[in-house]
Design a protein around this motif. Structure first.
Motif, short mmCIF file in Angstrom:
data_model
loop_
_atom_site.label_atom_id
_atom_site.label_comp_id
_atom_site.label_asym_id
_atom_site.label_seq_id
_atom_site.Cartn_x
_atom_site.Cartn_y
_atom_site.Cartn_z
N ALA A 80 0.83 -1.21 0.00
CA ALA A 80 0.00 0.00 0.00
C ALA A 80 0.86 1.26 0.00
CB ALA A 80 -0.91 -0.01 1.23
N ASN A 81 1.93 1.25 0.76
CA ASN A 81 2.79 2.43 0.84
C ASN A 81 3.55 2.65 -0.47
OD1 ASN A 81 1.95 2.84 3.45
ND2 ASN A 81 3.74 1.88 4.39
N ALA A 82 3.99 1.56 -1.09
CA ALA A 82 4.67 1.69 -2.38
C ALA A 82 3.73 2.27 -3.43
CB ALA A 82 5.20 0.33 -2.83
N ARG A 83 2.49 1.82 -3.43
CA ARG A 83 1.51 2.32 -4.40
C ARG A 83 1.08 3.75 -4.10
NH1 ARG A 83 -1.97 -3.31 -4.87
NH2 ARG A 83 -0.78 -4.18 -6.63
N GLU A 84 1.15 4.14 -2.86
CA GLU A 84 0.87 5.54 -2.54
C GLU A 84 1.88 6.45 -3.23
OE1 GLU A 84 1.09 8.55 1.32
OE2 GLU A 84 1.10 6.39 1.63
N ALA A 85 3.12 6.01 -3.29
CA ALA A 85 4.16 6.80 -3.94
C ALA A 85 4.13 6.69 -5.46
CB ALA A 85 5.53 6.38 -3.41
N ASN A 86 3.77 5.52 -5.97
CA ASN A 86 3.69 5.31 -7.41
C ASN A 86 2.55 4.33 -7.68
OD1 ASN A 86 3.88 4.68 -10.10
ND2 ASN A 86 6.00 3.97 -10.03
N PRO A 87 1.37 4.82 -8.07
CA PRO A 87 0.22 3.93 -8.28
C PRO A 87 0.42 2.88 -9.36
CG PRO A 87 -0.48 6.22 -8.11
CD PRO A 87 1.01 6.24 -8.22
N ARG A 88 1.47 3.04 -10.18
CA ARG A 88 1.75 2.07 -11.24
C ARG A 88 3.00 1.24 -10.96
NH1 ARG A 88 -1.62 2.68 -15.36
NH2 ARG A 88 -2.77 4.63 -15.57
N ILE A 89 3.42 1.21 -9.72
CA ILE A 89 4.61 0.44 -9.36
C ILE A 89 4.38 -1.04 -9.65
CG2 ILE A 89 3.92 -0.01 -6.94
CD1 ILE A 89 7.45 1.04 -7.92
N HIS A 90 5.40 -1.71 -10.17
CA HIS A 90 5.39 -3.15 -10.39
C HIS A 90 6.24 -3.79 -9.28
CE1 HIS A 90 3.80 -1.89 -14.17
NE2 HIS A 90 4.04 -3.02 -14.83
N MET A 91 5.82 -4.95 -8.79
CA MET A 91 6.56 -5.59 -7.70
C MET A 91 6.71 -7.08 -7.95
SD MET A 91 4.85 -3.66 -4.38
CE MET A 91 3.36 -3.01 -5.16
N VAL A 92 7.90 -7.59 -7.64
CA VAL A 92 8.17 -9.02 -7.66
C VAL A 92 8.60 -9.42 -6.26
CG1 VAL A 92 9.38 -10.92 -8.78
CG2 VAL A 92 9.01 -8.78 -10.04
N LEU A 93 7.86 -10.35 -5.65
CA LEU A 93 8.12 -10.77 -4.28
C LEU A 93 8.69 -12.19 -4.28
CD1 LEU A 93 4.77 -9.60 -2.62
CD2 LEU A 93 6.80 -8.23 -3.19
N LEU A 94 9.78 -12.37 -3.57
CA LEU A 94 10.42 -13.69 -3.47
C LEU A 94 10.03 -14.34 -2.15
CD1 LEU A 94 12.49 -15.59 -4.90
CD2 LEU A 94 14.23 -14.56 -3.43
N PRO A 95 9.46 -15.54 -2.17
CA PRO A 95 9.17 -16.24 -0.91
C PRO A 95 10.44 -16.46 -0.10
CG PRO A 95 8.02 -17.28 -2.73
CD PRO A 95 8.98 -16.29 -3.34
N VAL A 96 10.26 -16.73 1.17
CA VAL A 96 11.39 -16.96 2.07
C VAL A 96 11.97 -18.34 1.82
CG1 VAL A 96 12.07 -17.26 4.48
CG2 VAL A 96 10.51 -15.41 3.84
#
Length: 225
Positions: free
Chosen positions: A122-138
């Motif tokens: 949510a915080n990343a999107r607040e700064a850039n509503p079009r942000i792309h994210m790749v999340l790596l599991p632990v």
């Protein structure tokens, strides 16, 4: 120009003398992306074990864009409050995120950590509503081989991370869950049961690269160098 920001804990910042998986991703993008890009972030240093502080610039190959948002001993709980300012100031387009092990090991349980994931997004999107994210599991570390409760928390968090990725994905700000290399072996791909050696760096970089290639057609399949 796409701006990629690596975000993570000790496996991402690396320590003095490392290449880091960040370097391997940069090499891969440089050779396969085919367009202009930058590696961005508010930090540049490695962790210096002797100084017990992130003050080293002693990369195995310092001739690459060293920017990142990573910290030794930092997790989702630390990065969630920082990510909006980092995205905004560095104009990040793509976040490559490897977090969670330190949270589960020292700070929060699986459910609490998953809540911090959602706050981070949510915080990343607040700064850039079009942000792309790749999340790596632990990836479980050596502790999981002797601590069954910890191993269970890691498994539970990875389930919750997958659910968060599915729940929060949206067309204008896609959220990918990377697939860790099933061949990743803490006995061969780390130097201490937790932190990646060169083999591990390539395997982590490949997980991010393959996710972006398969989902977004970005770059090409990963070829270790």
């Amino acid at each position: 120009m796409l701006r990629f920001m690596p975000v993570g804990d000790s496996t991402t910042i690396g320590s003095a003398g490392d290449h880091t998986w960040r370097y391997r991703v940069w090499q891969h993008l440089r050779d396969t992306y085919g367009g202009p890009f930058r590696i961005v972030g508010p930090r540049e240093t490695l962790y210096d074990k002797a100084a017990d502080a992130p003050v080293s610039y002693d990369y195995a190959d310092p001739d690459f864009p060293r920017a990142h948002l990573a910290g030794w001993g930092e997790g989702w709980c630390h990065m969630a409050p920082l990510i909006a300012d980092a995205v905004r100031s560095c104009r990040a387009d793509v976040l490559l995120v490897s977090l969670g092990l330190i949270d589960l090991g020292f700070y929060t349980d699986a459910e609490q950590t998953a809540e911090n994931v959602r706050a981070f997004v949510a915080n990343a999107r607040e700064a850039n509503p079009r942000i792309h994210m790749v999340l790596l599991p632990v990836t479980p570390n050596v502790r999981a081989t002797t601590d069954a409760a910890f191993a269970a928390e890691v498994a539970r968090f990875n389930e919750l991370l997958a659910k968060a990725a599915a729940d929060l994905d949206e067309p204008r700000s896609p959220l990918l869950l990377a697939s860790p290399d099933p061949a990743y072996d803490i006995h061969h791909d780390t130097y201490d049961g937790t932190h990646p050696n060169a083999n591990g760096e390539h395997r982590i970089a490949a997980a991010f690269a393959e996710a972006m290639y398969q989902a977004w057609g970005l770059g090409e399949p990963y070829e270790p160098r």
